[in-house]
Design an enzyme around this catalytic site. Structure first.
Site, short mmCIF file in Angstrom:
data_model
loop_
_atom_site.label_atom_id
_atom_site.label_comp_id
_atom_site.label_asym_id
_atom_site.label_seq_id
_atom_site.Cartn_x
_atom_site.Cartn_y
_atom_site.Cartn_z
N ASP A 31 98.78 3.34 74.20
CA ASP A 31 99.43 2.03 74.05
C ASP A 31 100.43 1.83 75.18
OD1 ASP A 31 99.87 0.01 71.36
OD2 ASP A 31 101.36 -0.08 72.96
N ASN A 87 96.99 -3.26 61.89
CA ASN A 87 97.74 -4.47 61.56
C ASN A 87 96.75 -5.62 61.40
OD1 ASN A 87 100.34 -3.27 61.77
ND2 ASN A 87 100.21 -3.40 64.00
N VAL A 96 96.90 -8.64 69.04
CA VAL A 96 95.65 -8.70 69.81
C VAL A 96 94.50 -8.88 68.82
CG1 VAL A 96 94.10 -7.50 71.39
CG2 VAL A 96 96.58 -7.21 71.63
N HIS A 100 91.68 -2.86 66.07
CA HIS A 100 91.99 -1.58 66.71
C HIS A 100 92.79 -0.73 65.74
CE1 HIS A 100 94.99 -4.64 67.66
NE2 HIS A 100 95.90 -3.68 67.61
N HIS A 102 95.72 1.95 65.43
CA HIS A 102 96.82 2.67 66.07
C HIS A 102 96.83 4.10 65.55
CE1 HIS A 102 99.23 -0.94 67.46
NE2 HIS A 102 98.50 -1.52 66.52
P1 5GP Z 1 98.77 -5.10 67.36
O1 5GP Z 1 100.16 -5.64 67.49
O2 5GP Z 1 97.74 -6.20 67.56
O3 5GP Z 1 98.54 -4.30 66.11
O4 5GP Z 1 98.61 -4.04 68.53
C1 5GP Z 1 98.34 -4.40 69.85
C2 5GP Z 1 98.84 -3.27 70.70
O5 5GP Z 1 98.26 -3.40 71.99
C3 5GP Z 1 100.36 -3.24 70.87
O6 5GP Z 1 100.88 -2.02 70.37
C4 5GP Z 1 100.55 -3.39 72.38
O7 5GP Z 1 101.61 -2.61 72.88
C5 5GP Z 1 99.20 -2.95 72.92
N1 5GP Z 1 98.85 -3.59 74.19
C6 5GP Z 1 98.91 -4.91 74.48
N2 5GP Z 1 98.49 -5.15 75.74
C7 5GP Z 1 98.15 -3.92 76.25
C8 5GP Z 1 97.66 -3.52 77.53
O8 5GP Z 1 97.43 -4.32 78.45
N3 5GP Z 1 97.44 -2.18 77.70
C9 5GP Z 1 97.67 -1.27 76.71
N4 5GP Z 1 97.41 0.02 76.98
N5 5GP Z 1 98.14 -1.63 75.49
C10 5GP Z 1 98.38 -2.95 75.27
#
Ligand code: 5GP
Length: 114
Positions: A31, A87, A96, A100, A102
């Site tokens: 992440d 999430n 996003v 996915h 975590h």
């Molecule tokens: P969500 O909030 O949708 O559960 O998790 C999305 C995750 O994607 C977040 O923890 C965020 O830090 C990670 N993320 C967003 N953009 C990027 C990126 O460009 N590269 C990487 N490695 N992680 C990303």
């Protein structure tokens, strides 16, 4: 065709990321904003936007993501404990729209989560 998600751009090499693991069904990256010493994202190549939109046809894929998450957590030193999180939706902090998992570990993780 819908715009690519951030994770599809990473998969295509258009956005750099450290790929920790990949197979025919999924890949795993670090992440960009880690919330623990180990913070991976296990991402299916198939775009399911949200867990709430997954179907019975996705059951094997969802199981595979969890087993990959487990294997990576153990391989990367989190035998003392790790957490998997999906999430779903705005109130859960999903940012996003590409399902996915975590994988968090490497420190004591509080409960309940925020
Ligand atoms: P969500 O909030 O949708 O559960 O998790 C999305 C995750 O994607 C977040 O923890 C965020 O830090 C990670 N993320 C967003 N953009 C990027 C990126 O460009 N590269 C990487 N490695 N992680 C990303």
């Amino acid at each position: 065709m819908a715009d690519k998600t951030i994770f599809q751009k990473i998969e295509a090499g258009e956005i750099p990321a450290k790929i920790e693991y990949q197979d025919a069904e999924c890949f795993a990256i670090r992440d960009i904003n880690p919330q623990a010493p180990l913070h991976l994202l296990v991402i299916p190549r198939k775009v399911v936007p949200h867990l709430s939109e997954a179907s019975a046809a996705d059951a094997a894929l969802l199981g595979h993501l969890l087993l990959v998450a487990r294997d990576l957590a153990l391989k990367l030193g989190c035998g003392d404990g790790f957490r998997t999180v999906i999430n779903n939706g705005k109130n859960a902090g999903e940012t996003v729209p590409h399902l996915h998992v975590h994988v968090l570990g490497g420190r004591p993780l509080g409960w309940p989560p925020g």
